[in-house]
Write an enzyme that holds these catalytic residues in place. Sequence first.
Site: not given
Ligand code: PBG
Length: 323
Positions: A195, A248
């Site tokens: 991520k 992601k």
């Molecule tokens: C939580 C999380 C995030 C997303 C999914 N889970 C945001 C972040 O890390 O700030 C982003 C998903 C999206 O942009 O669709 N940590």
Amino acid sequence: MSFPLDRARRLRANPGLRRLVRETSLEPADFVLPLFIRPGKGRKRPIESMPGHFQYSIDEMLKALPAVVAAGIPAVILFGIPEKKDAKASGAFAGNGIVQQAARAIKDRFPGLIVIADLCFCEYTDHGHCGIVKNGAVVNDATLALAAKTALSQARSGADIIAPSGMMDGQVSAIRRALDCSGLEMTPILAYSAKYASAFYGPFRDAAESPPKFGDRSTYQMDPANVREALRETALDAEEGADMVMVKPALPYLDVIAKVRERFDMPVAAYSVSGEFSMIKAAAAKGWIDEKKTALETLTGIKRAGADFIITYYALEAARWLH
Ligand code: PBG
């Protein structure tokens, strides 16, 4: 073989031939729909930067689900917006927390719909970071205990799959151990393994009301410049007991999806994030691109890169287009 014996255009001559030799197919079963749930009743608050998406109260969410099931979408992933945020992220693991209540309500009414519980703390902490903060830093190991507790609470509420997204080291093994010790050894973990600290999360942070109040997430989320590190992260999660792994965002990281696919024989998910969705919506609203074709081409590309399934805000529209 070379031209004129070989003519690549022969197999593109009509729709039947093209269908016959198509290498990648999309179907509704490839999609997971993200849902944002908030407390209250009768609330369906539009998310401005994500047209067609809402913050739902549980009753309104339940009204939206028959269409999701009818479209053939196998799973939803839940994000909660709690009544109150605090330093301990109490709302994340409360037995009557918003995601716990939503999971129970869904499994009660739509037992065949798979409920994935996103496990992260940024929506639940007053500082907006994905863990316990001490002296301005997110503390890894203290956050693991919280993750274990939250996973148990989510699984006990009926969540079918736990998806830790906080990028804390050791989070998968902490969760696996907690589940196994509590008779939940059959609950799978979908690890957000690679991520990235991405600018494409912008609209999500509005939707989930989760932007960090200070600093950014680059001490725990990955540097967009790195791909070898993604393989290391994925290997760690696989060793720790992840059943499925995730990359992601998706579109700017197709090379990462392809490499993870090649290296690991486990289901690979891709999360096509909020910014990827909003870009297409915004350009389409201006009449600059064909929304349906662009969205389906994007999803096809993510599958072609190697994703087995895609978490996408286009899930419902794409599933309908494909019917
Ligand atoms: C939580 C999380 C995030 C997303 C999914 N889970 C945001 C972040 O890390 O700030 C982003 C998903 C999206 O942009 O669709 N940590």
